[in-house]
Design a protein around this motif. Structure first.
Motif, PDB file in Angstrom:
ATOM      1  N   ASP A  91       0.842  -1.193   0.000  1.00 12.91           N
ATOM      2  CA  ASP A  91       0.000   0.000   0.000  1.00 12.91           C
ATOM      3  C   ASP A  91       0.875   1.240   0.000  1.00 12.91           C
ATOM      4  OD1 ASP A  91      -2.002  -1.831   0.267  1.00 12.91           O
ATOM      5  OD2 ASP A  91      -2.640  -1.197   2.277  1.00 12.91           O
ATOM      6  N   ASP A  93       0.115   4.041   1.598  1.00 14.91           N
ATOM      7  CA  ASP A  93      -0.306   4.953   2.675  1.00 14.91           C
ATOM      8  C   ASP A  93       0.489   4.754   3.968  1.00 14.91           C
ATOM      9  OD1 ASP A  93      -1.260   2.494   3.385  1.00 14.91           O
ATOM     10  OD2 ASP A  93      -3.357   3.089   3.536  1.00 14.91           O
ATOM     11  N   SER A  95       0.861   2.171   5.682  1.00  8.81           N
ATOM     12  CA  SER A  95       0.403   1.087   6.557  1.00  8.81           C
ATOM     13  C   SER A  95       1.430  -0.040   6.505  1.00  8.81           C
ATOM     14  CB  SER A  95      -0.948   0.562   6.085  1.00  8.81           C
ATOM     15  OG  SER A  95      -1.937   1.508   6.358  1.00  8.81           O
ATOM     16  N   ARG A 206      -3.479   4.527   8.170  1.00  4.80           N
ATOM     17  CA  ARG A 206      -2.998   5.613   7.308  1.00  4.80           C
ATOM     18  C   ARG A 206      -3.015   6.951   8.052  1.00  4.80           C
ATOM     19  NH1 ARG A 206      -4.589   6.849   2.495  1.00  4.80           N
ATOM     20  NH2 ARG A 206      -5.382   4.894   1.695  1.00  4.80           N
TER      21      ARG A 206
END
Ligand SMILES: Nc1nc2c(ncn2[C@@H]2O[C@H](COP(=O)(O)OP(=O)(O)OP(=O)(O)O)[C@@H](O)[C@H]2O)c(=O)[nH]1
Ligand SMILES: [Mg+2]
Length: 238
Positions: A91, A93, A95, A206
């Protein structure tokens, strides 16, 4: 070993430059495919600018938002066409902490699929609501029981695939989206007898941007898993 990281983006204009820089600083010699679904916030243009600044970036522009699964499938085909040995999905973001990449790449030498796992000893989630934890835990238990798999984290998206495992997965026939996509990919690779390894990660919620988690995504998983199981049983009988 030729390695590519697939970074799908939808409205990640703030995260993307930070993520690219963080990966670049690790000096792992990896390439990055940014796969953007025509984000309304202009992430696609940000990606273009990054491509001119860094020598390890390619951008795949897709016409419209079609979900994470479709974006990954597009990236998988591109990576296989370009003869990458290892294909990482993560991802954009934060994470999935880029700091784990080193360990992931190390494990990938021995395993066809490496899973960043929240539910093995040492792993966990940081910043999630009780509801979100419940959905994720429940989804994993449900999938493990239904598909008779022993892996603890089946819905995580921080993964490193060997090209051969991707090939064996028969990408064109993947039928699920969202979290189920993660379950289906691991399930298929397991069914083909590949070696799979989980290692602990702390998954962080996030910081920038909006969450896309919805009830629909969770519901899809509940509906589709029995179908996957049914397909597997039918195959065994034939
Ligand atoms: N190309 C593309 N990327 C997507 C799409 N949906 C989500 N993404 C990206 O896929 C990654 C994971 O999606 P997230 O929205 O973070 O999903 P999540 O982690 O389940 O939920 P939150 O972090 O709570 O938003 C992020 O980098 C997103 O920008 C999509 O339809 N197309
Ligand atoms: Mg996320």
């Amino acid at each position: 070993m030729k390695i590519v990281i697939l970074l799908p983006t939808y409205n990640e204009k703030d995260n993307l430059p930070l993520m690219v820089e963080a990966i670049y600083r690790l000096d792992l010699g990896v390439n990055i495919f940014i796969i953007d679904d025509n984000s309304p916030d202009g992430t696609g243009q940000v990606a273009e600018e990054l491509q001119t600044q860094y020598n390890n970036i390619s951008v795949i522009h897709r016409v419209k938002k079609e979900g994470l699964g479709k974006a990954y499938i597009h990236g998988f085909y591109e990576a296989l066409n370009q003869n990458y040995d290892k294909i990482i999905t993560m991802d954009c973001d934060f994470s999935h902490d880029p700091q784990y990449l080193k360990q992931m790449v190390f494990l990938a030498r021995k395993y066809s699929l490496v899973l960043g796992s929240r539910y093995v000893v040492g792993g966990g989630v940081d910043g999630w609501s009780l509801w979100r934890r419940f959905i994720s835990r429940g989804g994993n238990i449900y999938a493990r029981l239904l598909l008779n798999l022993r892996y603890k984290d089946l819905t995580g998206g921080f993964k490193c695939y060997d090209a051969k495992a991707l090939d064996d997965m028969n990408i064109g026939t993947l039928c699920s989206q969202g979290y189920t996509f993660q379950i289906e990919t691991t399930y298929r690779i397991h069914s083909k007898g590949h070696k799979i390894k989980e290692f602990p990660i702390i998954f962080k919620d996030r910081v920038y941007g909006e969450s896309k988690m919805s009830f629909d995504i969770a519901w899809e998983a509940i509906k589709i898993l029995p179908k996957l199981m049914f397909k597997a049983h039918r195959k065994k009988e034939n």
